[in-house]
Design a protein around this motif. Sequence first.
Motif, PDB file in Angstrom:
ATOM      1  N   TYR A  80      48.245  39.554  34.017  1.00  0.00           N
ATOM      2  CA  TYR A  80      46.790  39.874  35.771  1.00  0.00           C
ATOM      3  C   TYR A  80      46.664  40.640  35.732  1.00  0.00           C
ATOM      4  O   TYR A  80      45.188  41.015  36.293  1.00  0.00           O
ATOM      5  N   GLN A  81      47.091  41.447  35.178  1.00  0.00           N
ATOM      6  CA  GLN A  81      46.060  43.021  34.833  1.00  0.00           C
ATOM      7  C   GLN A  81      45.007  43.475  33.802  1.00  0.00           C
ATOM      8  O   GLN A  81      44.519  43.373  34.223  1.00  0.00           O
ATOM      9  N   TYR A  84      43.078  39.728  35.111  1.00  0.00           N
ATOM     10  CA  TYR A  84      42.442  39.730  36.261  1.00  0.00           C
ATOM     11  C   TYR A  84      42.011  41.393  37.110  1.00  0.00           C
ATOM     12  O   TYR A  84      41.748  40.940  38.291  1.00  0.00           O
ATOM     13  N   HIS A  85      42.708  42.058  36.315  1.00  0.00           N
ATOM     14  CA  HIS A  85      42.702  43.803  37.107  1.00  0.00           C
ATOM     15  C   HIS A  85      43.166  43.383  38.680  1.00  0.00           C
ATOM     16  O   HIS A  85      42.816  44.192  39.557  1.00  0.00           O
ATOM     17  N   VAL A  86      44.547  42.713  38.532  1.00  0.00           N
ATOM     18  CA  VAL A  86      45.170  42.220  39.588  1.00  0.00           C
ATOM     19  C   VAL A  86      46.194  43.091  39.321  1.00  0.00           C
ATOM     20  O   VAL A  86      47.123  43.031  38.072  1.00  0.00           O
ATOM     21  N   THR A  87      46.909  43.967  39.886  1.00  0.00           N
ATOM     22  CA  THR A  87      48.753  44.621  40.025  1.00  0.00           C
ATOM     23  C   THR A  87      48.928  43.668  41.000  1.00  0.00           C
ATOM     24  O   THR A  87      49.646  43.270  41.795  1.00  0.00           O
ATOM     25  N   CYS A 219      44.802  34.804  41.875  1.00  0.00           N
ATOM     26  CA  CYS A 219      45.791  36.345  41.508  1.00  0.00           C
ATOM     27  C   CYS A 219      44.824  37.030  42.577  1.00  0.00           C
ATOM     28  O   CYS A 219      45.386  37.736  43.447  1.00  0.00           O
ATOM     29  N   LYS A 220      43.249  36.920  42.835  1.00  0.00           N
ATOM     30  CA  LYS A 220      42.484  37.993  43.446  1.00  0.00           C
ATOM     31  C   LYS A 220      42.845  38.288  45.179  1.00  0.00           C
ATOM     32  O   LYS A 220      42.837  38.626  45.936  1.00  0.00           O
ATOM     33  N   ARG A 222      44.994  36.385  46.324  1.00  0.00           N
ATOM     34  CA  ARG A 222      46.919  36.317  47.014  1.00  0.00           C
ATOM     35  C   ARG A 222      46.697  38.228  47.389  1.00  0.00           C
ATOM     36  O   ARG A 222      48.232  38.596  48.076  1.00  0.00           O
ATOM     37  N   GLU A 223      46.147  38.628  46.188  1.00  0.00           N
ATOM     38  CA  GLU A 223      46.245  40.162  46.578  1.00  0.00           C
ATOM     39  C   GLU A 223      45.639  40.022  48.457  1.00  0.00           C
ATOM     40  O   GLU A 223      46.084  41.286  49.363  1.00  0.00           O
TER      41      GLU A 223
END
Length: 390
Positions: A80-81, A84-87, A219-220, A222-223
């Motif tokens: 995902y990182q 999508y650049h999601v941690t 996912c973004k 969801r942050e």
Amino acid sequence: MKLAQRVSKIKPSATLAVNAKALELKNKGINILSLVVGEPDFPTPDHIAKAGKDAIDAHFTRYTAVAGIPELRAAICEYYQKNYHVTLQSENVIVGNGGKQCLYNVLLCLLDDGDDVLIPVPYWTSYPDMVALVGANPVFVPSGADNGYRISLEALNNSLTPKTKMLILNSPSNPSGVTYSQEELDKILQWAMEKDIFVIADEVYEQLVYNPNYRSSACKFREQYPEKIAIINAFSKTFAMTGWRLGFAVAHKDLIKEMAKMQGQITSNVNSISQKAGVAALTSSYDCINSMREAFMRRRDFAHAEISTWKGVICPKPEGAFYLFPDVSALFCDKYKNAQELCSYLLEEAQVAVMPGDAFGLANCIRISYAVSDEVLEKALTAIKKALYQ
């Protein structure tokens, strides 16, 4: 024998039932071309299969942590990182026996008897039965071929009830292939957050998107709302690993903890060998995905062009997955009055198996899977057209 009442709430898999009928005819010596099962016709890529073999040779065959081995959960976070650049942290991930188990565990952990769950139509066949099994009520949100099977905010608002607790959103969709752009997806997610509705984003086909403008994920979002969104994904379609039974969920750490507790009492960990194969899939080159995607896109274009010649049939061109879902009601006649009769006719007359749309909530449609070789697809569609217009 007296069975539990919950058994009466579910139906056998319609996809498997049609496939069984096709296999029955094959066993009688009839050559059936099947466009039924949603399973890539490609073998599992060699480097992934090798990782599984290596796991056996290394005797990695014992129980693992219920939520998955650490390296696989870490690889999912890295995925995902990278994409999508999601941690994410490993505590946000659980590995299950296919995406299906992960989805069901979310339902088990969040729904109570009498809760309502919004399910856009057309839907994957298992959604309503899973919801019913946990004691909740499926509430269907209408769409149609004329709008590309996209649900509108108006339709969602009209489907709301005082007991609405959840929305299941599948993009790319099985059976329609409809794929929401990030902007379209965000609007739906924002609506759900404002209504305090939990969203399960089923993204099992998220790597099989043909137009880059429609590549999207929850996912973004969801942050921003970690307690209100869960994402379901799997290795089955993306890496041609259907039989490995390997999926995962991304959610708030508290929900993941409860899902692990539930899974620990039902199945425990996923097959240890499959988990090692999953690590190899996520941490190696994605060239295998690109080649499969290109093949599916080529087949999509061919099949859609062919179906577009069927007089009166409406078939939106899908942006993802590997299905076409045409509205064939214009073909109904005395010979076949509905989609089920049409599918039976095609099985007998054309020796081609396709799925009636009833199983997906739209009785005027049929589902055609193009997850088959180019040769089989061409032969099957030619036979269908001949049977329809002879």
